[in-house]
Design an enzyme around this catalytic site. Structure first.
Site, mmCIF file in Angstrom:
data_model
loop_
_atom_site.group_PDB
_atom_site.id
_atom_site.type_symbol
_atom_site.label_atom_id
_atom_site.label_comp_id
_atom_site.label_asym_id
_atom_site.label_seq_id
_atom_site.Cartn_x
_atom_site.Cartn_y
_atom_site.Cartn_z
ATOM 1 N N SER A 168 23.641 -18.668 -2.644
ATOM 2 C CA SER A 168 22.157 -18.357 -3.001
ATOM 3 C C SER A 168 21.654 -18.306 -4.300
ATOM 4 O O SER A 168 22.271 -17.752 -5.058
ATOM 5 C CB SER A 168 21.942 -17.258 -2.258
ATOM 6 O OG SER A 168 21.937 -15.845 -2.791
ATOM 7 N N GLN B 198 19.014 -16.731 -6.739
ATOM 8 C CA GLN B 198 18.712 -15.330 -6.271
ATOM 9 C C GLN B 198 18.213 -14.936 -7.832
ATOM 10 O O GLN B 198 18.595 -15.241 -8.830
ATOM 11 C CB GLN B 198 19.557 -14.605 -5.616
ATOM 12 C CG GLN B 198 20.941 -14.511 -6.391
ATOM 13 C CD GLN B 198 22.191 -13.580 -5.691
ATOM 14 O OE1 GLN B 198 22.403 -12.655 -5.952
ATOM 15 N NE2 GLN B 198 22.443 -14.211 -4.474
ATOM 16 N N HIS C 295 17.569 -10.402 -9.358
ATOM 17 C CA HIS C 295 17.550 -8.979 -8.887
ATOM 18 C C HIS C 295 16.371 -8.402 -9.586
ATOM 19 O O HIS C 295 16.276 -8.451 -10.743
ATOM 20 C CB HIS C 295 18.711 -8.263 -9.426
ATOM 21 C CG HIS C 295 20.141 -8.915 -8.764
ATOM 22 N ND1 HIS C 295 20.218 -9.021 -7.251
ATOM 23 C CD2 HIS C 295 21.029 -9.521 -9.212
ATOM 24 C CE1 HIS C 295 21.446 -9.711 -7.104
ATOM 25 N NE2 HIS C 295 21.999 -9.857 -8.257
ATOM 26 N N LYS D 125 19.453 -3.637 -9.730
ATOM 27 C CA LYS D 125 20.910 -4.310 -9.481
ATOM 28 C C LYS D 125 21.382 -5.316 -10.672
ATOM 29 O O LYS D 125 21.936 -6.439 -10.366
ATOM 30 C CB LYS D 125 20.961 -4.842 -8.163
ATOM 31 C CG LYS D 125 22.534 -5.272 -7.645
ATOM 32 C CD LYS D 125 22.354 -6.245 -6.623
ATOM 33 C CE LYS D 125 23.547 -6.807 -5.908
ATOM 34 N NZ LYS D 125 23.735 -7.698 -5.053
ATOM 35 N N GLU E 287 24.122 -6.845 -12.734
ATOM 36 C CA GLU E 287 25.453 -7.041 -12.528
ATOM 37 C C GLU E 287 26.255 -7.950 -13.474
ATOM 38 O O GLU E 287 25.578 -8.593 -14.453
ATOM 39 C CB GLU E 287 25.577 -7.687 -10.980
ATOM 40 C CG GLU E 287 24.801 -8.885 -10.994
ATOM 41 C CD GLU E 287 24.957 -9.273 -9.658
ATOM 42 O OE1 GLU E 287 24.947 -8.695 -8.628
ATOM 43 O OE2 GLU E 287 24.932 -10.554 -9.234
ATOM 44 N N HIS F 259 20.004 -16.913 -10.863
ATOM 45 C CA HIS F 259 21.289 -17.416 -10.836
ATOM 46 C C HIS F 259 21.885 -17.724 -9.406
ATOM 47 O O HIS F 259 21.058 -17.442 -8.340
ATOM 48 C CB HIS F 259 22.292 -15.998 -11.500
ATOM 49 C CG HIS F 259 22.232 -15.261 -10.610
ATOM 50 N ND1 HIS F 259 21.239 -14.055 -10.647
ATOM 51 C CD2 HIS F 259 22.992 -14.385 -9.672
ATOM 52 C CE1 HIS F 259 21.421 -13.001 -10.082
ATOM 53 N NE2 HIS F 259 22.524 -13.153 -9.318
ATOM 54 N N ARG G 184 15.987 -13.808 -2.860
ATOM 55 C CA ARG G 184 16.689 -15.135 -2.728
ATOM 56 C C ARG G 184 15.524 -16.205 -2.294
ATOM 57 O O ARG G 184 14.517 -15.870 -1.740
ATOM 58 C CB ARG G 184 17.737 -15.129 -1.351
ATOM 59 C CG ARG G 184 18.645 -14.235 -1.607
ATOM 60 C CD ARG G 184 19.496 -14.111 -0.091
ATOM 61 N NE ARG G 184 20.931 -12.906 -0.372
ATOM 62 C CZ ARG G 184 20.695 -11.835 -0.014
ATOM 63 N NH1 ARG G 184 19.436 -11.310 0.604
ATOM 64 N NH2 ARG G 184 21.360 -10.888 -0.259
ATOM 65 N N LYS H 224 20.129 -16.565 4.511
ATOM 66 C CA LYS H 224 19.578 -15.185 4.589
ATOM 67 C C LYS H 224 18.053 -15.234 4.436
ATOM 68 O O LYS H 224 17.438 -16.501 4.067
ATOM 69 C CB LYS H 224 20.121 -14.452 3.726
ATOM 70 C CG LYS H 224 21.661 -14.015 3.871
ATOM 71 C CD LYS H 224 22.174 -12.814 3.054
ATOM 72 C CE LYS H 224 23.535 -12.400 3.352
ATOM 73 N NZ LYS H 224 23.956 -11.387 2.510
#
Length: 422
Positions: free
Chosen positions: A107, A109, A111, A134, A136, A275, A294, A300
């Site tokens: 995906s 996406q 955050h 989020k 990461e 990313h 996303r 999804k």
């Protein structure tokens, strides 16, 4: 509260994009760490979750603590987190530690930051299950590919000039605006980039599917004729289209950097950083959240409008996306990845074969230790008994506790330790 060190059994997520059977690092770690685990040869093993998130709370394997998850135990014993962590994060483990094995693209996406995360969670809790941000970090275990951040403008302009199907989707006015934007005006560049990317992602479906099919047909013919398709990023385009035919996310390769990591190299993905993971195995650490916006390369829920509004449209070269590890001055076996967020840090611990006794030092934070390579017997005053550690073993270590490792493998050990260094 009595300080405790104990082994964990961790949750596995079998998403369809994961590597299958023993091709997956997740499956190999599982089967090495627990002889009772039977790996199914046709099942994807995508993610190993090591932490306390409600969707994958780890199970404690210690006779002193029967029938409890890690989250339940920390809730009853918040002092195990360390004083600063307990106070800052209100008695919760602030990070989620993972291993990912990516076979097909995962995906396009980004955050949200804390403010947007709380807003999205309130408005659409079925799609955004956490109110937390989020950020990461991914650290490669094998050669790893991902898309990360917007390319330098000159690279995007080159694709606009070499890929007519892309230019048609964006439109001549927006394309020319990006081509005219000068490097001496960063705000103007970002504004032009936002317009181009938003026009692409909001294209009407039949329109972009037709253009994508034309592009795939053209590149396939060029490949058959032995022509160089690098000017159209042909190899990656055909690969993604084979995985997600007719998906708008295939066009994002002309805007986002392709980042290749060698084992031990890392990417940090802060709020609003576009990313997608493409292929490979990595350890990943993030704030304890499952909030993802996303917009492509996924079955999804997609939220194109939110993604386009939230993104950081600052172009930068792919080399700038590799996050450096710093070797510890106190312990040359430790390499620290310390991102610009308070929620987590990661240590890569490479113990050479010449060392037979190694001390995993005490820090003022609860931590989770993962064994990637090697074998040892672990001893600690806070553990119930000696612990046999091997590839795939996962330990929870309370704040201010240490572990002595008595190495028995001829090749040393490779460990990763997630913690919170406030």
């Amino acid at each position: 509260f009595s300080p405790v060190v104990f082994p964990l059994s961790c949750a596995v997520q079998n998403y369809s994009w994961g590597k299958v059977g023993l091709e997956s690092e997740v499956a190999r770690l599982l089967s090495s760490g627990d002889p009772l685990v039977q790996v199914q040869p046709d099942q994807p093993y995508a993610e190993l979750w090591m932490g306390t998130h409600p969707r994958g709370d780890a199970i404690i394997r210690d006779n002193r603590i029967p029938q409890k998850t890690l989250g339940q135990w920390i809730a009853d014993n918040p002092a195990c987190l360390g004083a600063k962590v307990k106070d800052t994060f209100e008695g919760h483990l602030p990070f989620l530690f993972k291993v990912l094995s990516v076979n097909t693209a995962l995906s396009v996406q980004a955050h949200p930051n804390k403010e947007l995360a709380a807003k999205l969670h309130t408005q659409f809790p079925e799609h955004y299950p956490d109110a937390n941000h989020k950020p990461e970090m991914a650290i490669a275990l094998t050669p790893f590919e991902g898309l990360c951040g917007f390319r330098p403008v000159e690279e995007i302009v080159s694709f606009l000039q070499n890929v007519p199907e892309l230019r048609v989707l964006i439109g001549e006015v927006a394309a020319e605006q990006l081509e005219r934007s000068g490097s001496d005006d960063p705000r103007g560049v970002s504004a032009a980039l936002r317009v181009c990317f938003t026009r692409l992602m909001k294209s009407e479906k039949k329109f972009f599917v037709d253009q994508l099919n034309m592009l795939v047909k053209r590149i396939s013919q060029e490949v058959a004729e032995g022509k160089d398709t690098s000017g159209s990023n042909g190899d990656l385009l055909l690969r993604l289209h084979s995985q997600y035919p007719g998906d708008i996310g295939c066009f994002t390769i002309y805007f986002l950097n392709l980042v290749r990591l060698e084992p031990g190299e890392a990417m940090f993905l802060g709020a609003n950083e576009p990313h997608a993971y493409l292929h490979g195995d990595c350890v990943e650490c993030m704030a304890c959240s499952d909030n993802t916006v996303r917009a492509g390369l996924t079955p999804k829920f997609i939220d194109v409008l939110t993604l386009c509004e939230m993104l950081n449209y600052t172009p930068a070269p792919s080399s700038s996306k590799i996050f450096p590890a710093v070797q510890s001055q106190l312990d040359p076996s430790v390499y620290l990845y310390d991102p610009p967020v308070p929620d987590f840090s990661i240590m890569r611990i490479e113990i050479p074969a010449s060392i037979k006794l190694y001390l995993v030092s005490a820090i003022d934070s609860a931590s989770i230790l993962l064994v990637i390579q090697g074998t040892a017997v672990g001893t600690s005053t806070a553990a119930a008994s000696e612990m046999s550690l091997c590839r795939g073993s996962v330990l929870f270590i309370s704040a201010n506790e240490s572990i002595s490792l008595h190495l028995s493998s001829p090749d040393g050990m490779l460990l990763f330790r997630a913690c919170c260094l406030l």
